[in-house]
Design an enzyme around this catalytic site. Structure first.
Site, PDB file in Angstrom:
ATOM      1  N   THR A 105      58.519  42.426  84.288  1.00 39.60           N
ATOM      2  CA  THR A 105      59.185  43.702  84.049  1.00 39.60           C
ATOM      3  C   THR A 105      58.827  44.713  85.129  1.00 39.60           C
ATOM      4  O   THR A 105      59.558  45.656  85.362  1.00 39.60           O
ATOM      5  CB  THR A 105      58.769  44.298  82.684  1.00 39.60           C
ATOM      6  OG1 THR A 105      57.341  44.425  82.649  1.00 39.60           O
ATOM      7  CG2 THR A 105      59.220  43.426  81.537  1.00 39.60           C
ATOM      8  N   GLY A 146      51.757  40.037  77.126  1.00 39.04           N
ATOM      9  CA  GLY A 146      50.538  40.231  76.330  1.00 39.04           C
ATOM     10  C   GLY A 146      50.760  39.991  74.845  1.00 39.04           C
ATOM     11  O   GLY A 146      49.819  39.674  74.120  1.00 39.04           O
ATOM     12  N   GLU A 147      52.007  40.105  74.398  1.00 36.99           N
ATOM     13  CA  GLU A 147      52.309  39.865  72.980  1.00 36.99           C
ATOM     14  C   GLU A 147      52.661  38.401  72.739  1.00 36.99           C
ATOM     15  O   GLU A 147      53.079  38.022  71.652  1.00 36.99           O
ATOM     16  CB  GLU A 147      53.464  40.767  72.521  1.00 36.99           C
ATOM     17  CG  GLU A 147      53.028  42.183  72.190  1.00 36.99           C
ATOM     18  CD  GLU A 147      52.361  42.897  73.350  1.00 36.99           C
ATOM     19  OE1 GLU A 147      52.994  43.014  74.413  1.00 36.99           O
ATOM     20  OE2 GLU A 147      51.193  43.300  73.222  1.00 36.99           O
ATOM     21  N   ASN A 172      46.365  44.654  77.174  1.00 41.61           N
ATOM     22  CA  ASN A 172      45.647  44.362  75.936  1.00 41.61           C
ATOM     23  C   ASN A 172      45.209  42.901  75.855  1.00 41.61           C
ATOM     24  O   ASN A 172      45.887  42.010  76.346  1.00 41.61           O
ATOM     25  CB  ASN A 172      46.516  44.681  74.711  1.00 41.61           C
ATOM     26  CG  ASN A 172      47.795  43.861  74.676  1.00 41.61           C
ATOM     27  OD1 ASN A 172      48.706  44.107  75.433  1.00 41.61           O
ATOM     28  ND2 ASN A 172      47.850  42.858  73.801  1.00 41.61           N
ATOM     29  N   ASP A 231      45.687  48.019  70.683  1.00 36.59           N
ATOM     30  CA  ASP A 231      46.718  47.761  71.704  1.00 36.59           C
ATOM     31  C   ASP A 231      46.814  48.872  72.737  1.00 36.59           C
ATOM     32  O   ASP A 231      47.909  49.270  73.122  1.00 36.59           O
ATOM     33  CB  ASP A 231      48.096  47.514  71.062  1.00 36.59           C
ATOM     34  CG  ASP A 231      49.138  47.096  72.110  1.00 36.59           C
ATOM     35  OD1 ASP A 231      48.761  46.364  73.046  1.00 36.59           O
ATOM     36  OD2 ASP A 231      50.299  47.510  72.008  1.00 36.59           O
ATOM     37  N   ASP A 285      46.768  49.091  76.045  1.00 36.39           N
ATOM     38  CA  ASP A 285      46.883  48.495  77.383  1.00 36.39           C
ATOM     39  C   ASP A 285      46.365  49.421  78.480  1.00 36.39           C
ATOM     40  O   ASP A 285      46.690  50.609  78.475  1.00 36.39           O
ATOM     41  CB  ASP A 285      48.353  48.247  77.744  1.00 36.39           C
ATOM     42  CG  ASP A 285      48.934  47.032  77.071  1.00 36.39           C
ATOM     43  OD1 ASP A 285      48.830  46.938  75.858  1.00 36.39           O
ATOM     44  OD2 ASP A 285      49.518  46.199  77.791  1.00 36.39           O
ATOM     45  N   ARG A 334      46.343  54.543  78.163  1.00 37.12           N
ATOM     46  CA  ARG A 334      46.998  54.513  76.859  1.00 37.12           C
ATOM     47  C   ARG A 334      46.042  54.998  75.775  1.00 37.12           C
ATOM     48  O   ARG A 334      46.466  55.597  74.782  1.00 37.12           O
ATOM     49  CB  ARG A 334      47.456  53.076  76.535  1.00 37.12           C
ATOM     50  CG  ARG A 334      48.703  52.615  77.256  1.00 37.12           C
ATOM     51  CD  ARG A 334      49.908  52.503  76.331  1.00 37.12           C
ATOM     52  NE  ARG A 334      49.866  51.429  75.383  1.00 37.12           N
ATOM     53  CZ  ARG A 334      50.407  50.218  75.567  1.00 37.12           C
ATOM     54  NH1 ARG A 334      51.003  49.922  76.700  1.00 37.12           N
ATOM     55  NH2 ARG A 334      50.360  49.316  74.614  1.00 37.12           N
TER      56      ARG A 334
END
Lengths: 173, 606
Positions: B175, B192-193, B277, B319, B321, B347
């Site tokens: 991305t 990461g997810e 994360n 989370d 990041d 974050r």
């Protein structure tokens, strides 16, 4: 497709992957019977049950959690949709239980001008497949606004049958 | 152009000796304020422009000069490049690249549309965004969603070379914008997810040959960490720190992805970026500090060897990041001594100022007063918890455990700021930061890992920070001016929605940013006073840029609501009206804007 088959068999679902023909509309979500803490409508499809004080059945609660882990990054919080995926609280008014399961297991693609959307197959994903009914039940509860947005405040005790099925499904090889 | 770059001119001259022609070109290009040749504006990520034709006096007269529809309706992040007389514009998936002729009102000179397997679409966590292109060596670089890195001839759009940087079937996607520094192009990885183990890779701009790859966790041979020489807060990190801080083999699906903006100091020859994360979001499933997720990295440009690291959020439970941009600015940190600093708005709600030569932590302060998950970062060098955030037990999702809903944590998972970049203005010495003002409930639970499938393990709900603060506010964003020397907010403008757009500041005394409703805004750098706004066709999650063509200054921004903002805000946040009293009138974003994909270019009227 190991999981999808076992999942589909466990659900008694006949899956035509990819192409879901428009079948019978979903029935009235009103619960008419309960087996081990899980509720079913008149057609025998899984459904929610909300008591007058707002206490939800455990499957609705479980579905809320799994939805917000597996589904919400595309379909938005509270099943209300995002800028790029539909609101499933509305979709389950059109898709019956079998169609819902078929799409989750098989995935599908939609192409419209300037916008290509893809629903992946979750067949190999235990975090979705082991909770397919739970997620469907949660979405049905959202479709009628039987539960509001956010986390259900009160829930029934976790049924022993739930724990048993969960442990079996999540540890299945 | 940049005061900052003048101070690093020694570095620029040093580059000449490396004999890489394109390095000279990029250094020259980024000093020319007429162009916007890097996705970050310059190596230092300042996003500052010395242009001042548009200024505080006349910005009220700004008007759209021309527009361009991208033909795509997904979230449009990033910004176009301007090199010479040509603008290079990217789109979300399918990742079309347009070369537009600035001499002919944006006529299409060439168009490149890759063929990608659409099965990559659903493994992109939060919309099919792409944050832009890079230029170097006469080529335009595009990191496609499916992780293919392509080099296109900037003149013709013809494919020069391409390499595969990852495997989307395992949830690996792209991305971020590629970054060209000197003679290499750098790309990261997202996912990461999906339990992807993050890495950054350097490719030769000439032929796409891989020069090095550094992972975020794993053995030292993978991370390119030297156990004796690489330091964390001044101390060597020791052997295999990317394994020993994990339980079992969890590091193999450890996350720490690298989808943000990168910066480069030519004098030190170091590149800087952050890792994301740790996977999963359920902290109970990954005991340990989970190094080196949530970390600021300084790597040697040529070898990838790690000079120093700083882990901001050890063992993440929310989370947060660490991927946001690292802005390189030389600042007076007291006693009249200019230091080479790095400033990072994380974050997790803390803004960090570090010495970028050594990695020494200088300042760590909250840049949103709502931040509550930690009281402070321990700044006592003699303390056993030096450099660590002091976590508040009631907001610890790890202490509260699985299947427990931890309530009222600020910020929410999307952070006090996400990837949308801030700007450093050397004229004021301040940073201008787009922020979120959102809190959350977070409930972790057990998940199993399947390659290519979501690996999240928590459910969360987000709501305006006012609900936790109890101050009867319902705004979910602020645009702030920040003093990174003192660690203090100088001024703060409320925004109804999270500010999800990158900022540019100018010598004309202005900061430009976009809003989720779709406004392009200009504010006075000194006071934050709004001097101009114009509603573009769709919500803005792109970054504002400025350039000059044929003697005229232009401001350009992409509209196209989507991204993570499009998930959480399209239908409005949960509980938005609770606890807010009579003023609670928070409305959903869908009442203000709809999908679009349009570039709007502004100028002063003739």
């Amino acid at each position: 497709m190991r999981l999808s088959l076992t999942g589909a068999l466990a659900l008694g679902v006949i899956v035509s992957v990819g192409a879901v023909a428009h079948a019978e509309a979903p029935g009235d979500p009103k619960a008419v019977k309960s087996v081990d803490g899980k509720y079913f409508d008149a057609k025998g499809d899984p459904t929610y049950n909300v008591q007058p004080d707002g206490t939800v059945d455990f499957y609705t609660f479980s579905g809320y959690r799994r939805y917000h882990s597996e589904c919400h990054v595309c379909h938005g919080p509270n099943a209300e949709g995002s800028t790029y995926a539909p609101a499933l609280k509305d979709s389950v008014k059109r898709f019956n239980y079998q169609e819902f399961a078929g799409i989750v297991i098989g995935g599908r693609e939609n192409k419209t001008a300037g916008n290509e959307s893809v629903m992946p197959s979750f067949a190999e994903n235990k975090n979705a497949m082991c909770y397919l009914d739970d997620i469907y039940i949660y979405l049905r509860a959202r479709s009628t606004d039987a539960i509001g947005r956010g986390r259900p405040e009160k829930k029934e005790e976790k049924p022993a049958a739930f724990s048993e099925a969960e442990a079996k499904c999540m540890s299945a090889k | 152009m940049h005061k900052l770059l003048l101070s690093t001119s020694v570095g620029a001259f040093a580059l000449l000796s490396f004999g890489a022609a394109n390095a000279d070109e990029l250094v020259t290009l980024q000093k020319d304020p007429k162009q916007w040749a890097l996705p970050t504006g310059d190596y230092a990520n300042t996003r500052y422009s010395s242009l001042k034709q548009i200024n505080t006096e006349n910005v009220g007269k700004l008007a759209p000069a021309w527009t361009f529809s991208t033909g795509v309706l997904r979230g449009h992040e990033g910004a176009p490049l301007v090199v010479g007389d040509v603008m290079y514009l990217h789109t979300p998936f399918p990742n079309i690249v347009y070369a537009l002729d600035l001499n002919d009102s944006g006529k299409i000179l060439w168009k490149y549309e890759p063929k990608q397997d659409p099965s990559v679409v659903p493994v992109m966590c939060c919309d099919t965004v792409n944050r832009g292109l890079a230029y170097g060596d006469g080529k335009i670089f595009l990191a496609q969603a499916d992780t293919t890195l392509v080099a296109l001839d900037a003149k013709t759009g013809k494919l020069v070379w391409s390499v595969k940087n990852g495997d989307p079937s395992k949830g690996q996607t792209s991305t971020a914008a590629p970054h060209v520094f000197k003679d290499k192009v750098f790309v990261g990885i997202a996912g990461g997810e999906f339990g992807v183990r993050g890495h950054i890779t350097a490719y030769d701009v000439k032929d796409g040959k891989e020069v090095w790859r550094g992972y975020s966790m794993g053995p030292d041979a993978d991370t390119l960490i030297d156990p004796d020489k690489t330091t964390h807060l001044g101390k060597p990190v020791g052997k295999d720190s990317g394994i020993s801080t994990w339980e079992g083999e969890q590091w193999k699906t450890g996350g720490g992805t690298t989808w943000g903006w990168y910066s480069y100091d030519p004098e030190l020859n170091l590149i800087y970026y952050g890792s994301g994360n740790p996977s999963t979001w359920n902290p109970k499933q990954r005991p340990g500090d989970n190094r080196w997720s949530m970390t600021i990295w300084a790597r040697d440009l040529d070898t990838g060897k790690v000079k120093w690291l700083y882990q901001m959020t050890p063992h993440d439970e929310w989370d947060y990041d660490g991927i946001n941009e690292m802005i390189l600015a030389d600042q007076d940190m007291g006693a009249g001594v200019k230091r080479k600093t790095l400033v990072h708005f994380d974050r997790n709600g803390f803004a960090y100022t570090l010495d970028r030569v050594t990695g020494e932590l200088l300042v760590a302060e909250k840049y949103d007063p709502a931040v509550n998950w930690a009281t402070k970062v321990d700044m006592d060098k003699n303390s056993p918890t030096y450099g660590r955030p002091q976590v508040v037990a009631k907001y610890s999702t790890d202490k509260n455990g699985e299947d427990t809903n931890t309530q009222g944590v600020c910020p929410a998972a999307l952070g006090s700021k996400d990837e949308q970049p801030a700007s450093f203005n050397p004229d004021t010495g301040l940073f201008y930061v787009p922020t979120n003002h959102v809190c959350m409930d977070y409930e972790p639970f057990r998940v199993s890992y399947t390659a290519g499938q979501p690996y999240v393990g928590a459910t969360l709900e987000m709501f305006p920070a006012g609900r936790v603060l109890g101050d009867k506010t319902d705004n979910t964003g602020n645009f702030i001016a920040w003093d990174a020397r003192a660690g203090k907010i100088v001024w703060s403008d409320k925004e109804q929605f999270s500010v999800w757009s990158g900022t540019v500041t100018t010598a004309g005394g202005l900061a430009f940013y976009g809003t989720l409703e779709g406004y392009l805004k200009a504010v006075d750098l000194k006071t934050g006073k709004e001097l101009y706004k114009f509603k573009t066709p769709s919500g803005i999650i792109g970054n504002v840029i400025t350039y000059e063509h044929a003697g005229k200054q232009y401001v350009a921004v992409l509209s196209g609501v989507g991204g993570w903002a499009g998930i959480g805000l399209a239908a409005g946040l949960s509980k938005s009206n609770e606890g807010l009293g009579a003023v609670g009138n928070y409305a959903s974003l869908s009442n203000y804007t709809a999908l679009g994909g349009v570039l709007t270019v502004f100028a002063l009227p003739n």
